[in-house]
Motif scaffolding. Structure first.
Motif, PDB file in Angstrom:
ATOM      1  N   LYS A 211       0.824  -1.210   0.000  1.00  9.67           N
ATOM      2  CA  LYS A 211       0.000   0.000   0.000  1.00  9.67           C
ATOM      3  C   LYS A 211       0.856   1.256   0.000  1.00  9.67           C
ATOM      4  O   LYS A 211       0.388   2.348  -0.323  1.00  9.67           O
ATOM      5  CB  LYS A 211      -0.933   0.002   1.218  1.00  9.67           C
ATOM      6  CG  LYS A 211      -2.004  -1.077   1.109  1.00  9.67           C
ATOM      7  CD  LYS A 211      -2.881  -1.116   2.330  1.00  9.67           C
ATOM      8  CE  LYS A 211      -3.906  -2.246   2.207  1.00  9.67           C
ATOM      9  NZ  LYS A 211      -4.454  -2.623   3.501  1.00  9.67           N
TER      10      LYS A 211
ATOM     11  N   VAL B 298      -1.008   3.385  -5.989  1.00 10.66           N
ATOM     12  CA  VAL B 298      -2.121   3.040  -6.862  1.00 10.66           C
ATOM     13  C   VAL B 298      -1.714   1.805  -7.657  1.00 10.66           C
ATOM     14  O   VAL B 298      -0.818   1.860  -8.489  1.00 10.66           O
ATOM     15  CB  VAL B 298      -2.443   4.214  -7.825  1.00 10.66           C
ATOM     16  CG1 VAL B 298      -3.621   3.867  -8.712  1.00 10.66           C
ATOM     17  CG2 VAL B 298      -2.694   5.487  -7.027  1.00 10.66           C
ATOM     18  N   SER B 299      -2.354   0.659  -7.402  1.00 11.05           N
ATOM     19  CA  SER B 299      -2.005  -0.524  -8.183  1.00 11.05           C
ATOM     20  C   SER B 299      -3.223  -1.013  -8.957  1.00 11.05           C
ATOM     21  O   SER B 299      -3.182  -2.019  -9.636  1.00 11.05           O
ATOM     22  CB  SER B 299      -1.444  -1.620  -7.271  1.00 11.05           C
ATOM     23  OG  SER B 299      -2.307  -1.838  -6.190  1.00 11.05           O
ATOM     24  N   ASP B 300      -4.284  -0.212  -8.857  1.00 15.19           N
ATOM     25  CA  ASP B 300      -5.504  -0.529  -9.587  1.00 15.19           C
ATOM     26  C   ASP B 300      -5.232  -0.284 -11.080  1.00 15.19           C
ATOM     27  O   ASP B 300      -4.966   0.825 -11.505  1.00 15.19           O
ATOM     28  CB  ASP B 300      -6.624   0.393  -9.060  1.00 15.19           C
ATOM     29  CG  ASP B 300      -7.833   0.385  -9.969  1.00 15.19           C
ATOM     30  OD1 ASP B 300      -8.068  -0.652 -10.611  1.00 15.19           O
ATOM     31  OD2 ASP B 300      -8.524   1.425 -10.027  1.00 15.19           O
TER      32      ASP B 300
ATOM     33  N   ALA C  28      -7.090   2.500 -13.204  1.00 13.44           N
ATOM     34  CA  ALA C  28      -6.669   3.878 -12.987  1.00 13.44           C
ATOM     35  C   ALA C  28      -5.313   4.151 -13.623  1.00 13.44           C
ATOM     36  O   ALA C  28      -5.030   5.266 -14.050  1.00 13.44           O
ATOM     37  CB  ALA C  28      -6.608   4.164 -11.484  1.00 13.44           C
ATOM     38  N   LEU C  29      -4.493   3.099 -13.718  1.00 10.60           N
ATOM     39  CA  LEU C  29      -3.142   3.302 -14.232  1.00 10.60           C
ATOM     40  C   LEU C  29      -3.074   3.247 -15.763  1.00 10.60           C
ATOM     41  O   LEU C  29      -2.200   3.840 -16.375  1.00 10.60           O
ATOM     42  CB  LEU C  29      -2.189   2.248 -13.649  1.00 10.60           C
ATOM     43  CG  LEU C  29      -1.864   2.410 -12.161  1.00 10.60           C
ATOM     44  CD1 LEU C  29      -0.948   1.281 -11.704  1.00 10.60           C
ATOM     45  CD2 LEU C  29      -1.192   3.767 -11.890  1.00 10.60           C
TER      46      LEU C  29
ATOM     47  N   THR D 290       1.907  10.318 -11.771  1.00  6.61           N
ATOM     48  CA  THR D 290       1.100   9.862 -10.625  1.00  6.61           C
ATOM     49  C   THR D 290       1.746  10.293  -9.304  1.00  6.61           C
ATOM     50  O   THR D 290       1.412   9.770  -8.248  1.00  6.61           O
ATOM     51  CB  THR D 290       0.933   8.329 -10.620  1.00  6.61           C
ATOM     52  OG1 THR D 290       2.243   7.744 -10.623  1.00  6.61           O
ATOM     53  CG2 THR D 290       0.152   7.828 -11.810  1.00  6.61           C
TER      54      THR D 290
ATOM     55  N   GLN E 160       2.974   7.702  -6.778  1.00  5.76           N
ATOM     56  CA  GLN E 160       2.044   6.842  -6.056  1.00  5.76           C
ATOM     57  C   GLN E 160       1.698   5.533  -6.776  1.00  5.76           C
ATOM     58  O   GLN E 160       0.969   4.718  -6.235  1.00  5.76           O
ATOM     59  CB  GLN E 160       0.760   7.616  -5.721  1.00  5.76           C
ATOM     60  CG  GLN E 160       1.064   8.682  -4.675  1.00  5.76           C
ATOM     61  CD  GLN E 160      -0.163   9.438  -4.222  1.00  5.76           C
ATOM     62  OE1 GLN E 160      -0.181  10.648  -4.263  1.00  5.76           O
ATOM     63  NE2 GLN E 160      -1.186   8.723  -3.786  1.00  5.76           N
ATOM     64  N   ALA E 161       2.180   5.393  -8.004  1.00  7.21           N
ATOM     65  CA  ALA E 161       1.875   4.163  -8.731  1.00  7.21           C
ATOM     66  C   ALA E 161       2.784   3.044  -8.261  1.00  7.21           C
ATOM     67  O   ALA E 161       3.900   3.279  -7.813  1.00  7.21           O
ATOM     68  CB  ALA E 161       2.070   4.403 -10.222  1.00  7.21           C
ATOM     69  N   ASP E 162       2.283   1.822  -8.358  1.00  6.88           N
ATOM     70  CA  ASP E 162       3.110   0.673  -8.029  1.00  6.88           C
ATOM     71  C   ASP E 162       3.971   0.381  -9.260  1.00  6.88           C
ATOM     72  O   ASP E 162       3.453   0.061 -10.330  1.00  6.88           O
ATOM     73  CB  ASP E 162       2.218  -0.519  -7.682  1.00  6.88           C
ATOM     74  CG  ASP E 162       3.048  -1.751  -7.396  1.00  6.88           C
ATOM     75  OD1 ASP E 162       3.907  -1.680  -6.510  1.00  6.88           O
ATOM     76  OD2 ASP E 162       2.851  -2.770  -8.084  1.00  6.88           O
TER      77      ASP E 162
END
Ligand code: ZN
Length: 499
Positions: free
Chosen positions: A404, A436-438, A441-442, A479, A482-484
Motif C-alpha cells: 500500500k 495506486v495498483s488498480d 486507474a493506471l 502519478t 504513487q503508482a506501483d
C-alpha cells in the motif's frame, strides 16, 4: 594573555595521556521523595510538591523511603558492587538558594555500594571501567534566572526557585580514575555513559533521560606526560547528552594541552560544557571535601540491608543489556558493528518493541536507524523522543509489506507521524498518499506516457524491453510517485505487446 592556535586532538593525545573519571547522577523514578511523602511528578506547577521536611522547616524530621534504598541497592548489584551491611547518611553542608535545608542529605565515607565495574565495548575491544562507589542522596531544587540573555544569573533581573525537585532521590555513581585509554578516552567515556544508561533503564528505576535531567553527567579529565604522575583534573559539569560526553572530554584534552605546552598550571576547578561551541568554560574553583564539613546525619537511622533481602534483589536482576544485545544480535541476524550502532543510537528497545508489534527485524531496524535516526540527529533529540512509537513504525512497515506504500511514500507518511498527524493509516488518508495498483486507474496514465514518447515505445515494441524504464519513470512522475512500479511496468509491456 597570549592567544596561540589550539593543538589538534591527534597532536594532544600523541604527547599527553588522559585520565578520565565520571560522576553520574541518576534521578530515581520513585512515586514520592526520599525523606518525605511529597509527590515527584515531573512538570508540576512550581512549589506544589513540597512540605515542611523537604523545605527544611525547623522541627521537621525525615524518614527514608524504602523504594529509594532498594533501587540504589539494585543499581549497585547491577554494577557488580559490594553492598554495605551497615551505612549512614551524611550531611553535606553548602549554601545555595535551591538547597532549602542549607545542607544536602547525602553519603560520604559510608556509601551504600562500593567497588564494582562496568564493561564497555568500543571498536570491538572491551574496556573495564571500575566503579568506586554508588551512593544515595537527594536532589536540589531548581533556580530560574529571568531577564538576562543567557538564562544564567549574570545579567538577570530576578531569580526564582522551585522546590518541587528538592528531596527527590538521586543516586550518584562514581567511577575510579580510568587511565590508559589514550586517544579513545572520549569514546570510552561516551560508551560508559550509554552502558550505564541501558543498565539503569533495564532495572526500571529511572527513565534516565539526559535531556530532562534524570541522568546527568560530570566528566573529570586530567593529562600527564608518559611516565609522569597524573595531572590536576578539572570537572566538567552537567554534560547532558551522550554526544556531549565525548565532545567534553575531547575539548578538555585539547584545552589542557594548550596550557601545559606553555607551562601553565591546570587548576582544579569546575567547568561548564557549552552545547553551542563544544568547549568548556571556567565555573567556580572546586570545593574540597573539607569545605562541605560532612557529618553523619543525626535525624536518620543507619541503613542496614538484610543479607537475605540483598540476595533476593540480586537473584531478581534482569538480563544484562550486554547479554541481551548479544542474544538480539543472533535473533536479528546482524553484525557486531551494526549492533553497536543500534546500541549507540539508543535503538535496542525501540527496535525490539517494533518487532514485537509485528515488524520484521530488517524492517524495524531500517526505519529506526535510517529516517528516524537522521531526524533525531538533525533535531538534537534522543531517538526515543523523536515523535514516532514502535507501534507506529510497525504499522508503517506493514503498509509497505502489503504494497500500500512504497519506500518513498512511506517516508512521507513517517514524516507526518513524526509531525504529530497521527498513525500511519491516518496520515495516509489525510495526505492522500498511497500506492495506486488498480490497473484501471493506471492504464490511462500508461497510454498517455506511450503517446507522449513514441520513439521509446517503438523501441520497446521492437523488443528492447530495457527502454521501458523511461516510460515507467514518466508514469511515476504523472502519478506523483504513487503508482506501483511493478504494475506500471507490466502494463506498459502488455500494451506494447512486449510481455
Ligand atoms: Zn516534602
Amino acid at each position: 594573555m597570549t592567544t596561540t592556535a589550539l593543538p589538534t586532538y591527534e597532536d594532544a593525545v600523541s604527547r599527553y595521556e588522559p585520565v578520565i573519571g565520571l560522576e553520574t547522577h541518576v534521578e530515581l523514578g520513585t512515586a514520592t521523595k526520599m525523606f518525605c511523602g511529597c509527590r515527584t511528578d515531573f512538570g508540576a506547577e512550581p512549589n506544589t510538591q513540597v512540605c515542611p521536611v523537604c523545605l527544611g522547616l525547623p522541627g521537621a524530621l525525615p524518614v527514608a523511603n524504602r523504594a529509594g534504598i532498594e533501587a540504589t541497592i539494585r543499581i549497585g548489584l547491577a554494577l557488580n558492587c559490594d553492598i554495605a551491611e551497615w551505612c549512614r547518611m551524611a550531611r553535606k553542608n553548602y549554601f545555595y538558594p535551591d538547597m532549602p535545608k542549607n545542607f544536602q542529605t547525602s553519603q560520604y565515607d559510608e556509601p551504600l555500594c562500593v567497588d564494582g565495574y562496568v564493561d564497555v565495548e568500543v571498536d570491538g575491544k572491551q574496556y573495564r571501567i571500575g566503579i568506586e562507589r554508588v551512593h544515595l542522596e537527594e536532589d536540589t531544587g531548581k533556580s530560574l534566572h529571568v531577564g538576562g540573555a543567557t538564562g544564567r544569573i549574570h545579567g538577570a533581573t530576578e531569580s526564582l526557585v522551585d522546590y518541587n525537585r528538592a528531596g527527590i532521590p538521586l543516586v550518584e555513581i562514581v567511577t575510579k580514575p580510568v587511565p590508559g585509554l589514550g586517544a579513545l578516552a572520549p569514546e570510552v567515556a561516551k560508551a560508559y555513559v550509554a552502558e550505564l544508561r541501558d543498565i539503569i533503564r533495564s532495572l526500571g528505576v529511572s527513565d534516565v533521560r539526559m535531556e530532562q535531567g534524570s541522568l546527568r553527567c560530570d566528566v573529570n579529565t586530567s593529562l600527564n606526560k608518559p611516565g609522569e604522575e597524573w595531572g590536576t583534573r578539572t570537572e566538567t559539569k552537567n554534560v547532558n547528552s551522550l554526544r556531549s560526553v565525548e565532545r567534553a572530554v575531547r575539548s578538555e584534552i585539547i584545552r589542557q594541552t594548550s596550557l601545559l605546552d606553555v607551562g601553565t598550571r591546570i587548576f582544579q576547578e569546575t567547568r561548564h560544557f557549552q552545547e553551542t561551541t563544544g568547549d568548556t568554560r571556567s565555573g567556580r574553583s572546586k570545593e574540597t571535601a573539607t569545605d562541605y564539613r560532612y557529618f553523619p546525619e543525626p535525624d536518620l537511622v543507619p541503613i542496614a540491608p538484610d543479607k537475605a533481602w540483598v540476595a533476593e534483589l540480586k537473584a531478581a536482576l534482569p538480563e544484562k543489556p550486554s547479554s541481551k544485545r548479544a542474544r538480539l544480535r543472533e535473533d536479528w541476524g546482524i553484525s557486531a558493528t551494526d549492533m553497536e550502532s543500534v546500541a549507540n543510537a539508543g535503538a535496542v528497545e525501540l527496535i525490539e518493541e517494533t518487532i514485537a508489534a509485528g515488524a520484521s527485524p530488517a524492517g524495524a531496524r531500517k526505519w529506526w536507524m535510517g529516517e528516524l535516526a537522521r531526524r533525531a540527529n538533525e533535531t538534537g533529540v534522543e531517538l526515543a523522543a523523536v515523535g514516532a512509537t514502535p507501534a507506529q513504525v510497525a504499522a508503517l512497515q506493514k503498509l509497505v509489506d502489503e504494497g500500500k506504500l512504497n519506500d518513498k511514500l512511506a517516508r512521507q507518511v513517517l514524516e507526518g507521524v513524526v509531525e504529530g498527524e497521527g498513525d500511519p493509516a491516518a496520515v495516509m488518508a489525510a495526505r492522500g498518499l498511497g500506492v495506486v495498483s488498480d490497473t484501471g486507474a493506471l492504464t490511462k496514465a500508461v497510454d498517455e506516457a506511450i503517446a507522449a514518447n513514441p520513439d521509446i515505445a517503438a523501441k520497446v515494441r521492437d523488443g528492447k524491453v530495457a527502454a521501458a524504464g523511461a516510460l515507467v519513470g514518466a508514469v511515476m512522475k504523472t502519478t506523483r510517485g504513487q503508482a506501483d512500479a511493478k504494475t506500471v511496468r507490466d502494463l506498459i509491456l502488455e500494451r506494447l505487446g512486449a510481455s
